[in-house]
Enzyme design. Structure first.
Site, short mmCIF file in Angstrom:
data_model
loop_
_atom_site.label_atom_id
_atom_site.label_comp_id
_atom_site.label_asym_id
_atom_site.label_seq_id
_atom_site.Cartn_x
_atom_site.Cartn_y
_atom_site.Cartn_z
N TYR A 151 21.51 -11.64 5.12
CA TYR A 151 20.77 -10.39 6.04
C TYR A 151 19.69 -9.97 5.74
CZ TYR A 151 23.98 -8.21 9.12
OH TYR A 151 24.66 -7.84 9.66
N LYS A 181 33.61 -18.57 1.34
CA LYS A 181 33.63 -19.80 2.39
C LYS A 181 33.33 -20.87 1.37
CE LYS A 181 34.54 -22.12 5.98
NZ LYS A 181 35.97 -22.57 5.77
N ASP A 210 37.50 -18.20 7.03
CA ASP A 210 38.08 -17.95 8.54
C ASP A 210 39.69 -17.64 8.19
OD1 ASP A 210 38.49 -20.09 6.59
OD2 ASP A 210 38.81 -21.42 7.76
N ASP A 236 30.39 -7.66 7.78
CA ASP A 236 30.39 -7.06 8.95
C ASP A 236 31.15 -7.43 9.80
OD1 ASP A 236 28.51 -5.93 10.58
OD2 ASP A 236 27.72 -7.91 11.62
N ASP A 290 34.57 -4.52 11.57
CA ASP A 290 34.70 -4.55 13.42
C ASP A 290 35.65 -5.98 13.55
OD1 ASP A 290 32.02 -4.02 13.26
OD2 ASP A 290 32.07 -4.82 15.13
C1 IPM Z 1 27.03 -2.83 11.33
C2 IPM Z 1 25.93 -3.15 12.13
C3 IPM Z 1 24.48 -3.33 11.93
C4 IPM Z 1 24.65 -4.78 10.21
C5 IPM Z 1 23.93 -3.70 12.28
C6 IPM Z 1 23.05 -2.71 13.89
C7 IPM Z 1 22.46 -4.56 12.00
O1 IPM Z 1 26.29 -4.02 12.82
O2 IPM Z 1 26.72 -1.80 10.35
O3 IPM Z 1 27.94 -2.92 10.58
O4 IPM Z 1 24.80 -5.96 11.31
O5 IPM Z 1 24.78 -4.43 9.23
MG MG Z 2 28.97 -4.76 12.30
#
Ligand code: IPM
Ligand code: MG
Length: 353
Positions: A138, A188, A220, A244, A248
């Protein structure tokens, strides 16, 4: 308690307004809470030409905690990268040195059928993902898009220092000590040197926490195990990009991404608190969003920054109660639920408190 309030874009304003109702109730109960609002993301660009306006950063630095809604929207996608809303979010994380991102994935029993996984796979789920937030690909340099030999190349750098890995590992071990004492480090290392270093440093830190059972997993495999048997995990620690993605994924185990709060902490427990979901431009302005992730982020603020577990419990219990009462926004709706709007959900939580 000085809190900077940054609603941001899309549903950000609606969900933060519900969290403010919770703070207002606590103020009426006598807590000394001071809030001040500022613009970030697209709202920052619109008002000050910068997704992280100078005044916003100054306010955030001068506050004990930051409450953030969400940033981003299709109208900003064509802007130069440094002006995009997401860049404002990344910059505030970096500027405030918020390296430890805590993302709990918890299943409320009533929501088991809202998950896309079988109820028996997710029932009782309680995972904490600790995501490193200020390093990795990042922020690594060099990065860019360049023409070489007549074609364009896009590149980023995955990089971690020992110190960066060590400090987030300490946070993760510390959290594991207060939970089930199991920590899984995800990387990884079979392919990436950066991960090899990560794995070594986490193993070094582990010696200081003999009570915690450390395991390691390739990312993975971790992605697969999270949907195969998520309850094998207690605390997961991982780098920025893997965290990240996995957070999700983990959010869907709990029924809806609209349920998951987060805390991003520096080494003094100053923190920024935000739902893990985005700005949802498709439903913005329609009073449909689920404010519970934002309200639960306020609970995390009391727990981690203000060290006030009683208030955190009070908010968590109110959320449990409204869910037990079958109040549902659209994202967690199942047959038989009482469908409510974003603001009605906020009112219900305040009533339950
Ligand atoms: C998160 C989001 C952010 C990230 C984006 C919006 C930059 O996906 O907070 O997980 O990638 O960290
Ligand atoms: Mg995210």
């Amino acid at each position: 308690m000085k809190i900077a309030v940054l609603p941001g874009d899309g549903i950000g304003t609606e969900i933060v307004a519900q969290a403010m109702k919770v703070l207002d109730l606590l103020k009426r109960d006598g807590m000394k809470i001071e809030t001040e609002e500022a613009a970030i993301g697209g709202a920052g660009y619109d008002t000050a030409g910068d997704p992280l306006p100078e005044a916003t950063l100054k306010l955030a630095k001068a506050s004990d905690a930051v409450l953030l809604g969400a940033v981003g929207g299709p109208q900003y996608d064509k802007l130069d990268r440094p002006l995009r809303p997401e860049r404002g979010l990344l910059r505030i994380r970096k500027e405030l040195n918020l390296f430890a991102n805590l993302r709990p994935a918890l299943l409320y029993p009533e929501l088991a059928s809202a998950s896309t996984l079988k109820p028996e796979v997710v029932a009782g789920l309680d995972i904490m993902i600790v995501r490193e937030l200020t390093g990795d690909v990042y922020f690594g340099q060099p990065r860019g898009i360049e023409v070489r030999d007549g074609q364009r190349w896009g590149f980023n750098t995955m990089i971690y220092s020992e110190a960066e890995v060590r400090r987030v590992a300490h946070v993760a071990f510390g959290i594991a000590m207060k939970r089930g004492r199991k920590l899984c480090s995800v990387e990884k290392a079979n392919v990436l040197e950066c991960s090899e270093l990560w794995k070594e440093v986490v193993a070094e830190v582990a010696r200081e926490y003999p009570e915690v059972e450390l395991s390691t997993m390739y990312v993975d495999n971790a992605a697969m195990q999270l949907v195969r048997n998520p309850k094998q995990f207690d605390v997961i620690v991982t780098g920025n990009i893997f965290g990240d993605i996995l957070s999700d994924e983990a959010s869907m185990l709990s029924g809806s991404i609209g349920m998951l709060p987060s805390a991003s902490l520096d080494e003094h427990n100053k923190g920024m608190y935000e739902p893990i979901h985005g700005s949802a431009p498709d439903i913005a302005g329609r009073n449909l969003a689920n404010p519970l992730a934002t309200i639960l982020s306020v609970s995390m603020m009391f727990k981690y920054t203000f060290g006030d577990q009683a208030t955190a419990d009070r908010i968590d219990n109110a959320v449990k109660k409204v869910i037990a009462q079958s109040y549902c926004t659209g994202d967690i709706w199942t047959e038989g639920c009482k469908r409510v709007s974003c603001s009605e959900m906020g009112d219900a939580v305040v009533a339950a408190m």
